[in-house]
Design an enzyme around this catalytic site. Structure first.
Site, PDB file in Angstrom:
ATOM      1  CD  GLU A  59      20.439  75.405  37.275  1.00 43.60           C
ATOM      2  OE1 GLU A  59      20.399  74.292  36.696  1.00 43.60           O
ATOM      3  OE2 GLU A  59      21.410  75.782  37.925  1.00 43.60           O
ATOM      4  CB  THR A  94      21.965  70.529  43.224  1.00 45.42           C
ATOM      5  OG1 THR A  94      23.143  70.646  42.449  1.00 45.42           O
ATOM      6  CG2 THR A  94      21.609  71.889  43.781  1.00 45.42           C
TER       7      THR A  94
HETATM    8  N1  HSE Z   1      23.315  77.837  44.755  1.00 41.55           N
HETATM    9  C1  HSE Z   1      23.105  76.479  44.406  1.00 41.55           C
HETATM   10  C2  HSE Z   1      23.359  75.610  45.628  1.00 41.55           C
HETATM   11  C3  HSE Z   1      24.038  76.096  43.299  1.00 41.55           C
HETATM   12  O1  HSE Z   1      24.399  75.797  46.262  1.00 41.55           O
HETATM   13  O2  HSE Z   1      22.530  74.771  45.960  1.00 41.55           O
HETATM   14  C4  HSE Z   1      23.878  74.678  42.852  1.00 41.55           C
HETATM   15  O3  HSE Z   1      24.783  74.442  41.819  1.00 41.55           O
END
Ligand code: HSE
Length: 306
Positions: free
Chosen positions: A128, A181
């Site tokens: 991530e 993202t």
């Molecule tokens: N919590 C993260 C965001 C999830 O909203 O940036 C990304 O999939």
């Protein structure tokens, strides 16, 4: 065992009010990750089907996650990984988390399970970090543990599995535009007004309580995001129209799935979730942007060897 195949499911992160801390796991949609032992130490991604993503280990979320795992074990052999992408990158339903989770589950299985599912979260988070610049666990936790999860951040984070009422269903609409993202994070302000924080943490607490007590009305009232959604929703075409249509069709509540562009709606019962899906189709079709929709039960299991 020389080879395993893992189904790694899609997930919805944030769940409206719980930015970076809440998530839940979806059924049916996911990546398949094949992991094979190799005589050459280290990890190599040998094939990615369905999408144009980097094979280079250090540029691939699954490669980075497995490298983090291999730093913690002594093993004479290495691993080859093939990824069959069922989730489109940049769709908002945990594409990178699924590949990372699937890869660490596969490697862990071939090593004889030295790590628990919870312990695998830290490795998958490295994927991530590569994908978004932030090592958030709100997709990888439900991908690995199934169900709803809550992450209490800190030096020693807690990942807590939450119950889900049996009749809770999710409807997803994925407008086929790519929203990275990292970009969706870059638009966020770094500070929040106290009054908004008060509303938001009340909603998170209420949502958790609603999940424990099967209180659908409380879940509905709690599915409100006063901090992130106002900033990000402008990046998603026709967001307000879609959300209004979903609620008018009986949805309990919803919002942006992860960092978008997908939207999620939670409903009480499969029939309502299907009505929501039909309403979303009716609302979005005239705009001429390609999209997908599906209805899913909350997947209690998470990644599984198939
Ligand atoms: N919590 C993260 C965001 C999830 O909203 O940036 C990304 O999939």
């Amino acid at each position: 065992m020389e080879e395993v195949k893992v189904f790694a499911p899609a997930t919805v992160a944030n769940v409206s009010c719980g930015f970076d801390v809440l998530g839940f796991c979806l059924d049916h949609i996911g990546d398949e990750v094949i992991v094979r032992k190799s005589d050459t130490p280290g990890v190599r991604i040998t094939r990615i089907e369905g999408q144009d993503l980097p094979l280079a280990t250090k540029e691939n979320v699954a490669g980075v996650a497995v490298e983090a795992l291999l730093e913690k074990v002594d093993t004479p052999f290495g691993f080859e990984i093939e990824i069959i992408k069922g989730i489109k990158a940049g769709s908002g339903i945990g594409s990178s988390a699924a590949s990372s989770a699937g890869a660490v589950v596969g490697v862990n299985a071939l090593l004889g399970e030295p790590f628990s599912r919870k312990e695998l979260i830290a490795f998958a988070m490295e994927g991530e970090k590569l994908a978004s610049g932030a090592a958030h666990a709100d997709n990888v936790s439900p991908a690995l543990l199934g169900g709803f999860t809550l992450v209490r951040c800190g030096k020693k984070p807690d990942v807590i599995s939450l119950p889900a009422p049996a009749a809770l269903y999710a409807t997803i609409i994925h407008p086929k535009i790519e929203l990275r993202t990292a970009d969706a994070r870059s638009v966020l302000k770094k500070t929040i007004p106290l009054e908004k924080a008060i509303q938001q943490w009340g909603n998170v607490g209420a949502l958790v309580s609603g999940l424990y007590t099967d209180n659908y009305d409380l879940i509905s009232r709690a599915l409100v995001d006063v901090i992130i959604e106002p900033e990000r929703s402008v990046l998603i075409p026709h967001f307000n129209e879609l959300k209004t249509a979903a609620l008018a069709a009986g949805g309990l509540g919803g919002g942006i799935s992860g960092s978008g562009p997908s939207l999620f709606t939670l409903s009480r019962g499969e029939e309502v979730a299907e009505n929501v899906r039909q309403a979303l189709i009716k609302c979005f079709e005239p705009h001429g942007i390609p999209f997908d929709t599906f209805v899913s039960k909350i997947n209690a299991q998470g990644a599984k060897i198939i």
